[in-house]
Write an enzyme that holds these catalytic residues in place. Structure first.
Site, PDB file in Angstrom:
ATOM      1  N   TRP A  95      21.317   6.585  58.708  1.00  0.00           N
ATOM      2  CA  TRP A  95      22.603   6.525  58.170  1.00  0.00           C
ATOM      3  C   TRP A  95      23.389   5.498  58.986  1.00  0.00           C
ATOM      4  O   TRP A  95      23.010   4.957  60.118  1.00  0.00           O
ATOM      5  CB  TRP A  95      23.581   7.947  58.621  1.00  0.00           C
ATOM      6  CG  TRP A  95      23.648   8.079  60.070  1.00  0.00           C
ATOM      7  CD1 TRP A  95      22.679   9.216  60.722  1.00  0.00           C
ATOM      8  CD2 TRP A  95      24.591   7.683  60.967  1.00  0.00           C
ATOM      9  NE1 TRP A  95      23.195   9.148  61.974  1.00  0.00           N
ATOM     10  CE2 TRP A  95      24.098   8.310  62.277  1.00  0.00           C
ATOM     11  CE3 TRP A  95      25.493   6.673  61.096  1.00  0.00           C
ATOM     12  CZ2 TRP A  95      24.935   8.074  63.381  1.00  0.00           C
ATOM     13  CZ3 TRP A  95      26.367   6.526  62.211  1.00  0.00           C
ATOM     14  CH2 TRP A  95      25.975   7.234  63.181  1.00  0.00           C
ATOM     15  N   GLU A 138      29.857   5.988  74.350  1.00  0.00           N
ATOM     16  CA  GLU A 138      28.463   5.383  73.527  1.00  0.00           C
ATOM     17  C   GLU A 138      28.556   3.712  73.507  1.00  0.00           C
ATOM     18  O   GLU A 138      27.918   3.003  73.419  1.00  0.00           O
ATOM     19  CB  GLU A 138      28.814   5.782  72.239  1.00  0.00           C
ATOM     20  CG  GLU A 138      28.708   7.318  72.244  1.00  0.00           C
ATOM     21  CD  GLU A 138      27.429   7.857  72.117  1.00  0.00           C
ATOM     22  OE1 GLU A 138      26.394   6.865  72.130  1.00  0.00           O
ATOM     23  OE2 GLU A 138      26.943   8.884  72.250  1.00  0.00           O
ATOM     24  N   GLU A 176      21.247   4.210  68.754  1.00  0.00           N
ATOM     25  CA  GLU A 176      22.648   4.442  69.728  1.00  0.00           C
ATOM     26  C   GLU A 176      23.796   3.725  69.167  1.00  0.00           C
ATOM     27  O   GLU A 176      24.875   4.107  69.304  1.00  0.00           O
ATOM     28  CB  GLU A 176      22.186   4.301  71.078  1.00  0.00           C
ATOM     29  CG  GLU A 176      21.407   5.600  71.547  1.00  0.00           C
ATOM     30  CD  GLU A 176      22.192   6.929  71.805  1.00  0.00           C
ATOM     31  OE1 GLU A 176      23.316   7.157  72.067  1.00  0.00           O
ATOM     32  OE2 GLU A 176      21.470   7.988  71.915  1.00  0.00           O
ATOM     33  N   HIS A 179      26.685   4.916  67.120  1.00  0.00           N
ATOM     34  CA  HIS A 179      27.221   5.852  67.414  1.00  0.00           C
ATOM     35  C   HIS A 179      28.715   5.591  67.810  1.00  0.00           C
ATOM     36  O   HIS A 179      29.946   5.973  67.437  1.00  0.00           O
ATOM     37  CB  HIS A 179      26.699   6.830  68.616  1.00  0.00           C
ATOM     38  CG  HIS A 179      25.554   7.272  68.194  1.00  0.00           C
ATOM     39  ND1 HIS A 179      24.619   7.789  69.090  1.00  0.00           N
ATOM     40  CD2 HIS A 179      25.023   7.429  67.094  1.00  0.00           C
ATOM     41  CE1 HIS A 179      23.567   8.455  68.679  1.00  0.00           C
ATOM     42  NE2 HIS A 179      23.519   8.112  67.473  1.00  0.00           N
ATOM     43  N   GLU A 229      20.544  13.149  77.584  1.00  0.00           N
ATOM     44  CA  GLU A 229      20.613  13.142  75.820  1.00  0.00           C
ATOM     45  C   GLU A 229      20.915  14.441  75.659  1.00  0.00           C
ATOM     46  O   GLU A 229      21.863  14.892  74.388  1.00  0.00           O
ATOM     47  CB  GLU A 229      19.334  12.713  75.419  1.00  0.00           C
ATOM     48  CG  GLU A 229      18.968  11.321  75.477  1.00  0.00           C
ATOM     49  CD  GLU A 229      19.483  10.479  74.610  1.00  0.00           C
ATOM     50  OE1 GLU A 229      20.614  10.972  73.768  1.00  0.00           O
ATOM     51  OE2 GLU A 229      19.288   9.106  74.613  1.00  0.00           O
ATOM     52  N   THR A 232      24.382  14.854  75.744  1.00  0.00           N
ATOM     53  CA  THR A 232      25.505  14.314  74.930  1.00  0.00           C
ATOM     54  C   THR A 232      25.382  15.111  73.447  1.00  0.00           C
ATOM     55  O   THR A 232      26.148  15.418  72.649  1.00  0.00           O
ATOM     56  CB  THR A 232      24.898  12.873  74.611  1.00  0.00           C
ATOM     57  OG1 THR A 232      24.782  12.346  76.029  1.00  0.00           O
ATOM     58  CG2 THR A 232      25.757  12.042  73.653  1.00  0.00           C
ATOM     59  N   ASP A 261      21.342  12.781  66.252  1.00  0.00           N
ATOM     60  CA  ASP A 261      20.391  11.755  66.722  1.00  0.00           C
ATOM     61  C   ASP A 261      20.348  11.854  68.329  1.00  0.00           C
ATOM     62  O   ASP A 261      19.044  11.726  68.692  1.00  0.00           O
ATOM     63  CB  ASP A 261      21.190  10.282  66.652  1.00  0.00           C
ATOM     64  CG  ASP A 261      21.257   9.589  65.396  1.00  0.00           C
ATOM     65  OD1 ASP A 261      20.313  10.020  64.521  1.00  0.00           O
ATOM     66  OD2 ASP A 261      21.618   8.393  65.324  1.00  0.00           O
ATOM     67  N   GLU A 262      21.084  12.537  69.010  1.00  0.00           N
ATOM     68  CA  GLU A 262      21.118  12.755  70.293  1.00  0.00           C
ATOM     69  C   GLU A 262      20.055  13.820  70.457  1.00  0.00           C
ATOM     70  O   GLU A 262      19.113  13.658  71.518  1.00  0.00           O
ATOM     71  CB  GLU A 262      22.349  13.139  71.104  1.00  0.00           C
ATOM     72  CG  GLU A 262      23.490  12.073  70.828  1.00  0.00           C
ATOM     73  CD  GLU A 262      23.228  10.833  71.673  1.00  0.00           C
ATOM     74  OE1 GLU A 262      22.341  10.626  72.099  1.00  0.00           O
ATOM     75  OE2 GLU A 262      24.212  10.185  71.624  1.00  0.00           O
ATOM     76  N   HIS A 265      16.607  12.199  70.090  1.00  0.00           N
ATOM     77  CA  HIS A 265      16.169  11.107  71.359  1.00  0.00           C
ATOM     78  C   HIS A 265      15.873  12.439  72.351  1.00  0.00           C
ATOM     79  O   HIS A 265      15.092  11.835  73.245  1.00  0.00           O
ATOM     80  CB  HIS A 265      17.489  10.547  71.697  1.00  0.00           C
ATOM     81  CG  HIS A 265      17.621   9.429  70.626  1.00  0.00           C
ATOM     82  ND1 HIS A 265      18.871   8.692  70.459  1.00  0.00           N
ATOM     83  CD2 HIS A 265      16.986   9.069  69.652  1.00  0.00           C
ATOM     84  CE1 HIS A 265      18.965   7.928  69.665  1.00  0.00           C
ATOM     85  NE2 HIS A 265      17.724   8.144  68.899  1.00  0.00           N
TER      86      HIS A 265
END
Length: 396
Positions: A95, A138, A176, A179, A229, A232, A261-262, A265
């Protein structure tokens, strides 16, 4: 990225501020920016300061990993390619911020912005303080890539190295990067926050850096990132939940995509540490205990807006009160990692390793007991003005 929580001092909360016995620190403006400079040195006193955000200062340790252990990370190159790089997403399948924002090339752009601003009117100032704090964290991404490239044995030696570790660091940074970009644009369009004050805070934070006390040691570094991570992921997940409860489904989607995403990760970093436990359980459990004794200090702990010397602690307190990231979350993350890495089941450890094992396995319950004690003594929280929301006052 997220907040910090000092679990055993509980000053409330990329997150709250938990610390096992606090190390000596100073928040005086004369202790600034030069992470390598020690408290009280003439270099610090004489430093010409274009800006001077307050900062914590510890005696810093560098290159604490025995040189022979660098070979462990060289030997894991192929493993990292097969197990870690596969957790990255191709750019064309990722995205992008524009997927969630008004389209400036469309005839309906102004109407879309108007709708966004109408939805934003329903969100509280408290919520915006937390969202701004998450975004600022971020946006300090250059610092985090720099930190990863201090780690011995896994750093990107050239800036375009083809080792698996270097490829991961650059691609992780690229993922990242979206974000902060997305949250920044959303906040700009919302009209609810003072963007100039926010931009100054970002500049101060990037200029100040961070000091996670990972000592150029990838054992410590990857334990830190595993914890951070997950923190977050929890923080962005909770801002998504609150946005949905407050009726802004599109903002909930934004925060939820960042949280996903976090989570991915987190999976990568916990897999790395899991492999270290397999290869070197004694060294890894002692590194885990070391990192937890020092506390997990979240990346934005040097946050400053030019006015508030304790801005991070105040932002974290609001996050704690809203339930975005709390002392309980800190203990839960630690307990999760102990289970994820099967720390309780480790065998064949040295005496020091067994002590480290006992310490980390017992720490979550210790943190929770202390939290309960502190909560029983909590007094009415003070109020404070936040520059990010045009100096409006909030209860901490």
């Amino acid at each position: 990225m997220a907040l910090k929580l000092n679990p055993l001092s509980f000053q409330s909360p990329k997150l709250p501020s938990f610390s096992l016995p606090q190390t000596a620190s100073s928040r005086s403006p004369k202790f600034v920016m030069a992470s390598a400079l020690r408290s009280g040195s003439k270099e610090v006193e004489n430093l010409k300061k274009p800006f001077t955000p307050p900062r914590e200062v510890h005696v810093q340790v560098t290159h604490s990993m025995p040189p022979q252990k660098i070979e462990i990370f060289k030997s894991l190159e192929d493993w990292a390619e097969e197990n870690i790089l596969v957790l990255l997403k191709p750019v064309e399948k990722c995205w992008q911020p524009q997927d969630f924002l008004p389209d400036p090339s469309s005839d309906g752009f102004y109407e879309q912005v108007k709708e966004l601003r109408e939805r934003a009117k329903e969100l509280s100032d408290d919520y915006f303080v937390v969202l701004v704090g998450d975004m600022i964290t971020e946006e300090a991404l250059p610092t985090y890539q720099t930190m990863l490239n201090t780690l011995d044995g896994v750093r990107d030696e050239t800036g375009a190295s083809l080792t698996s570790w270097a490829i991961w660091t650059r691609a992780w940074t690229a993922e990242e990067n979206r974000h902060g970009d997305l949250l920044n644009k959303y906040l700009y369009l919302s009209g609810r926050v003072d963007m100039k004050q926010i931009e100054k805070t970002i500049q101060y934070l990037v200029g100040s850096g961070m000091d996670p006390r990972t000592e150029n040691n990838p054992y410590l570094g990857f334990i830190y990132t595993s914890f951070q991570e997950r923190a977050t992921f929890i923080s962005h997940g909770n801002t998504a939940r609150l946005a949905k409860e407050l009726g802004d489904i599109k903002l909930a989607q934004i925060c939820g995509m960042i949280a996903s995403d976090e989570k991915r990760h987190e999976t990568a970093y916990t897999k790395i540490v899991e492999k270290l436990f397999e290869i070197d359980p004694d060294g890894t459990v002692m590194a885990f205990a070391d990192m937890m004794r020092k506390k997990i200090t979240m990346p934005a702990h040097l946050m400053y807006d030019g006015h508030d010397d304790n801005l991070f602690e105040h932002y974290s307190a609001v996050a704690q009160r809203l339930g975005v990231y709390t002392a309980k979350d800190y203990a839960d993350i630690l307990e999760f990692l102990v289970g994820r890495w099967n720390v309780e089941k480790l065998t064949g450890l040295s005496g020091a390793g067994r002590k480290a094992q006992e310490y980390v396995c017992g720490l979550p319950s210790r943190i929770r007991r202390l939290e309960e004690r502190v909560q029983g003594r909590v007094k009415q929280a003070p109020s404070l003005r936040f520059s990010w929301i045009f100096d409006r006052e909030l209860q901490l």
